[in-house]
Enzyme design. Structure first.
Site: not given
Ligand SMILES: NC(=O)c1ccc[n+]([C@@H]2O[C@H](COP(=O)([O-])OP(=O)(O)OC[C@H]3O[C@@H](n4cnc5c(N)ncnc54)[C@H](OP(=O)(O)O)[C@@H]3O)[C@@H](O)[C@H]2O)c1
Length: 243
Positions: A13, A139, A152
């Site tokens: 992602r 976020d 969160y």
């Molecule tokens: N997606 C969106 O539209 C969106 C919107 C607002 C903010 N964000 C922010 O953007 C960033 C990336 O988003 P995303 O959606 O790509 O993230 P995500 O897929 O929800 O999470 C990213 C990775 O974080 C790792 N993770 C979670 N808990 C963990 C822990 N305790 N120790 C180590 N690794 C951990 C996981 O790794 P593994 O898979 O290897 O377990 C997961 O693949 C995040 O900070 C998110 O809050 C995203």
């Protein structure tokens, strides 16, 4: 351009998009993952095929402080120092106020706030030496809460506060900034179609963003923003204008 970058949650992602873009700009990328081993190995293989010895992986649960410290040490040793830390890993799930548990608090605050703080601390020596930078991925709901997700949102609000505090604390040698995504990739837990449509209708640009949009902002902050610290860039199609 900074050389060696540690990205947490880099296997898939948004984290993987950051890794690919920074790698294409010449960085070595240290790819942290927790459970996505196959994806992390595949990405690392893909990048090393393009440039040998330019990507490494390491597993760590960031809730485990000893694993976190080992991650910082190993990342530092991989290529002799770190120039940029991207705190991207995140746990995200609902915690309705009346049901939120202490275990959820510890997990959400631990992954989204405590881990970025202590990783920044553990890497501050090498980052200062290299005049490096820290990018926290926040976020837009850190400022304008997301109903049903109070814990969160509190964690991300803390991360944004930390961005500004550490920018002062670590100046002049380390810049600290944040990127706050809006709707980029839908969460992996089920989200009804109707909710997606409703979210998209509240975005002035009328669409969700792409992981590349976040990666490009990260690249800007790392490569082109040498006089910027303590700032938060919202990458949200204008959504915060109307929330
Ligand atoms: N997606 C969106 O539209 C969106 C919107 C607002 C903010 N964000 C922010 O953007 C960033 C990336 O988003 P995303 O959606 O790509 O993230 P995500 O897929 O929800 O999470 C990213 C990775 O974080 C790792 N993770 C979670 N808990 C963990 C822990 N305790 N120790 C180590 N690794 C951990 C996981 O790794 P593994 O898979 O290897 O377990 C997961 O693949 C995040 O900070 C998110 O809050 C995203």
């Amino acid at each position: 351009m900074p050389k060696n970058v540690l990205i947490t949650g880099a296997a898939r992602r948004i984290g993987a998009a950051c890794a690919r873009l920074l790698h294409s700009e010449g960085c070595n990328v240290f790819l942290h993952y927790r459970s996505s081993k196959d994806a992390a190995f595949q990405l690392s293989h893909e990048l090393n095929e393009l440039r040998p010895n330019s990507a490494k992986t390491m597993q760590a649960d960031l809730l485990d402080m000893s694993a976190l410290k080992k991650l910082a040490i190993d990342a530092c040793e991989a290529w002799g120092g770190i120039d940029a830390l991207i705190n991207n890993a995140s746990a995200f799930y609902p915690t309705p106020f009346t049901d939120a548990s202490e275990q959820q608090w510890d997990e959400l605050l631990g992954g989204n706030l405590k881990a970025p703080f202590f990783l920044s601390q553990a890497l501050s020596g090498t980052l200062a030496q290299n005049k490096g930078c820290i990018i926290n991925i926040g976020d837009i709901h850190a400022e304008r809460g997301l109903p049903g997700f109070p814990v969160y949102c509190i964690a991300k609000a803390g991360l944004m506060a930390m961005t500004k505090l550490l920018a002062r604390e670590l100046a002049p040698n380390i810049r600290v900034n944040a990127v706050s995504p809006g709707a980029i990739l839908w969460p992996e837990h089920d989200l009804p179609e109707s909710e997606k449509v409703e979210i998209l209708q509240r975005i002035p640009l009328m669409r969700s963003g792409e992981p590349q949009d976040i990666a490009k902002s990260v690249l800007f902050l790392i490569r082109d923003a040498g006089y910027v610290t303590g700032q938060i860039i919202c990458v949200d199609g204008g959504r915060t204008l109307f929330c």
